[in-house]
Motif scaffolding. Sequence first.
Motif, PDB file in Angstrom:
ATOM      1  N   LEU A  13       0.834  -1.212   0.000  1.00 62.92           N
ATOM      2  CA  LEU A  13       0.000   0.000   0.000  1.00 62.92           C
ATOM      3  C   LEU A  13       0.862   1.253   0.000  1.00 62.92           C
ATOM      4  N   SER A  14       1.887   1.255   0.835  1.00 61.22           N
ATOM      5  CA  SER A  14       2.794   2.417   0.900  1.00 61.22           C
ATOM      6  C   SER A  14       3.515   2.631  -0.422  1.00 61.22           C
ATOM      7  N   TYR A  17       1.015   3.952  -3.013  1.00 64.57           N
ATOM      8  CA  TYR A  17       0.701   5.348  -2.739  1.00 64.57           C
ATOM      9  C   TYR A  17       1.866   6.248  -3.154  1.00 64.57           C
ATOM     10  N   LEU A  20       1.921   6.512  -7.015  1.00 61.34           N
ATOM     11  CA  LEU A  20       0.797   7.267  -7.570  1.00 61.34           C
ATOM     12  C   LEU A  20       0.800   8.737  -7.162  1.00 61.34           C
ATOM     13  N   SER A  21       1.236   9.012  -5.948  1.00 63.65           N
ATOM     14  CA  SER A  21       1.173  10.394  -5.445  1.00 63.65           C
ATOM     15  C   SER A  21       2.144  11.323  -6.161  1.00 63.65           C
ATOM     16  N   ALA A  25      -1.776  13.225  -6.017  1.00 65.80           N
ATOM     17  CA  ALA A  25      -1.951  12.832  -4.615  1.00 65.80           C
ATOM     18  C   ALA A  25      -3.403  12.462  -4.306  1.00 65.80           C
ATOM     19  N   ALA A  28      -4.070   9.035  -5.713  1.00 60.82           N
ATOM     20  CA  ALA A  28      -3.348   8.052  -4.908  1.00 60.82           C
ATOM     21  C   ALA A  28      -4.117   7.739  -3.626  1.00 60.82           C
ATOM     22  N   ALA A  29      -4.616   8.766  -2.960  1.00 60.65           N
ATOM     23  CA  ALA A  29      -5.380   8.570  -1.732  1.00 60.65           C
ATOM     24  C   ALA A  29      -6.669   7.800  -2.010  1.00 60.65           C
ATOM     25  N   LYS A  30      -7.328   8.114  -3.115  1.00 55.95           N
ATOM     26  CA  LYS A  30      -8.567   7.434  -3.485  1.00 55.95           C
ATOM     27  C   LYS A  30      -8.303   5.945  -3.758  1.00 55.95           C
ATOM     28  N   VAL A  32      -5.821   4.075  -2.592  1.00 53.33           N
ATOM     29  CA  VAL A  32      -5.483   3.392  -1.338  1.00 53.33           C
ATOM     30  C   VAL A  32      -6.739   3.164  -0.499  1.00 53.33           C
ATOM     31  N   ARG A  33      -7.632   4.145  -0.445  1.00 51.06           N
ATOM     32  CA  ARG A  33      -8.895   3.961   0.296  1.00 51.06           C
ATOM     33  C   ARG A  33      -9.697   2.797  -0.276  1.00 51.06           C
TER      34      ARG A  33
END
Length: 91
Positions: A13-14, A17, A20-21, A25, A28-30, A32-33
Amino acid sequence: MKLQWTSKAHDDLSRLYGFLSKSNANAAAKAVRALVAAPERLVIMPRIGEALEEFKPREVRRLLIGPYEMRYEIRDRAIFVLRIWHTREDR
């Protein structure tokens, strides 16, 4: 069933992220969620993922979440999220 994440899955996951970030960003957050939320349905329906015969006698399965593959294992009364990667990655 209890859901548990392995340290390798957390690392995945890290890594995803971080990759993608660099370009977006928010996206990337979407992503990972979505990846964190996806295995919650396994608690109710643990065998919805495709069984991976090459891991027999272990019960390892895969679940596709958009362009990502999540591998998980069912053991006793627990589901372990093993690994996550983008399907375009060379694995």
